[in-house]
Scaffold this motif. Structure first.
Motif, PDB file in Angstrom:
ATOM      1  N   GLY A  16       0.832  -1.197   0.000  1.00  0.00           N
ATOM      2  CA  GLY A  16       0.000   0.000   0.000  1.00  0.00           C
ATOM      3  C   GLY A  16       0.861   1.239   0.000  1.00  0.00           C
ATOM      4  O   GLY A  16       2.077   1.179  -0.158  1.00  0.00           O
ATOM      5  N   ASP A  17       0.212   2.400   0.167  1.00  0.00           N
ATOM      6  CA  ASP A  17       0.899   3.683   0.097  1.00  0.00           C
ATOM      7  C   ASP A  17       1.105   4.279   1.483  1.00  0.00           C
ATOM      8  O   ASP A  17       0.215   4.227   2.331  1.00  0.00           O
ATOM      9  CB  ASP A  17       0.096   4.679  -0.745  1.00  0.00           C
ATOM     10  N   TYR A  18       2.273   4.876   1.699  1.00  0.00           N
ATOM     11  CA  TYR A  18       2.578   5.640   2.905  1.00  0.00           C
ATOM     12  C   TYR A  18       2.236   7.101   2.603  1.00  0.00           C
ATOM     13  O   TYR A  18       2.356   7.540   1.455  1.00  0.00           O
ATOM     14  CB  TYR A  18       4.070   5.474   3.244  1.00  0.00           C
ATOM     15  N   PRO A  19       1.827   7.882   3.596  1.00  0.00           N
ATOM     16  CA  PRO A  19       1.449   9.279   3.325  1.00  0.00           C
ATOM     17  C   PRO A  19       2.633  10.133   2.836  1.00  0.00           C
ATOM     18  O   PRO A  19       3.798   9.832   3.099  1.00  0.00           O
ATOM     19  CB  PRO A  19       0.966   9.786   4.690  1.00  0.00           C
ATOM     20  N   PRO A  24      13.197  16.714   7.667  1.00  0.00           N
ATOM     21  CA  PRO A  24      13.959  17.956   7.554  1.00  0.00           C
ATOM     22  C   PRO A  24      15.461  17.816   7.809  1.00  0.00           C
ATOM     23  O   PRO A  24      16.238  18.606   7.295  1.00  0.00           O
ATOM     24  CB  PRO A  24      13.320  18.881   8.586  1.00  0.00           C
ATOM     25  N   HIS A  25      15.877  16.804   8.555  1.00  0.00           N
ATOM     26  CA  HIS A  25      17.290  16.724   8.935  1.00  0.00           C
ATOM     27  C   HIS A  25      17.933  15.387   8.593  1.00  0.00           C
ATOM     28  O   HIS A  25      19.034  15.110   9.080  1.00  0.00           O
ATOM     29  CB  HIS A  25      17.445  16.979  10.437  1.00  0.00           C
ATOM     30  N   SER A  26      17.291  14.567   7.778  1.00  0.00           N
ATOM     31  CA  SER A  26      17.834  13.241   7.513  1.00  0.00           C
ATOM     32  C   SER A  26      17.602  12.802   6.074  1.00  0.00           C
ATOM     33  O   SER A  26      16.472  12.882   5.580  1.00  0.00           O
ATOM     34  CB  SER A  26      17.188  12.209   8.454  1.00  0.00           C
ATOM     35  N   GLU A  82      13.014  13.146  12.394  1.00  0.00           N
ATOM     36  CA  GLU A  82      11.727  13.824  12.386  1.00  0.00           C
ATOM     37  C   GLU A  82      11.035  13.586  11.047  1.00  0.00           C
ATOM     38  O   GLU A  82      11.663  13.670   9.996  1.00  0.00           O
ATOM     39  CB  GLU A  82      11.935  15.325  12.592  1.00  0.00           C
ATOM     40  N   THR A  83       9.739  13.290  11.097  1.00  0.00           N
ATOM     41  CA  THR A  83       8.935  13.122   9.891  1.00  0.00           C
ATOM     42  C   THR A  83       7.834  14.170   9.911  1.00  0.00           C
ATOM     43  O   THR A  83       7.094  14.288  10.890  1.00  0.00           O
ATOM     44  CB  THR A  83       8.301  11.718   9.839  1.00  0.00           C
ATOM     45  N   VAL A  84       7.738  14.938   8.817  1.00  0.00           N
ATOM     46  CA  VAL A  84       6.708  15.968   8.688  1.00  0.00           C
ATOM     47  C   VAL A  84       5.743  15.513   7.594  1.00  0.00           C
ATOM     48  O   VAL A  84       6.147  15.356   6.437  1.00  0.00           O
ATOM     49  CB  VAL A  84       7.334  17.334   8.321  1.00  0.00           C
TER      50      VAL A  84
END
Length: 93
Positions: A16-19, A24-26, A82-84
């Motif tokens: 399936g699909d991830y959003p 920002p830092h990785s 961090e995930t945005v």
């Protein structure tokens, strides 16, 4: 991709699909072990990785991963990166 003591390796099994999101830092390095992984980029490009293919997605690059069937991949990234999450990018006609 620069690996350091604060980098980690994750094993993911997806279907399936991830959003849509960015880190920002990785950077993220994907290595497909089994199946086929698609990585859509906000600029409209789509990458498709087959077993033992890799790609690095630079920090701040809006993307999403997806797999039509069960796919196993390794992901190298900063530990606790961090995930945005973001809205899907507009599609060109």
């Amino acid at each position: 991709m620069r690996l350091s003591l604060n980098s980690c390796l994750r094993l993911a099994v997806i279907e399936g699909d991830y959003p849509w999101h960015y880190h920002p830092h990785s950077d993220e390095l994907f290595l497909v072990i089994e199946g086929s992984l698609s990585i859509e980029l906000a600029d409209g490009r789509e990458l498709r990785l087959e077993p033992f293919e890799t790609v690095t997605i630079p920090a701040n690059t809006v993307h999403r991963t997806g797999a039509k069937t069960r796919t196993v991949n390794l992901c190298f990234e900063q530990m606790a990166a961090e995930t945005v999450f973001v809205d899907p990018p507009p599609r060109s006609i």
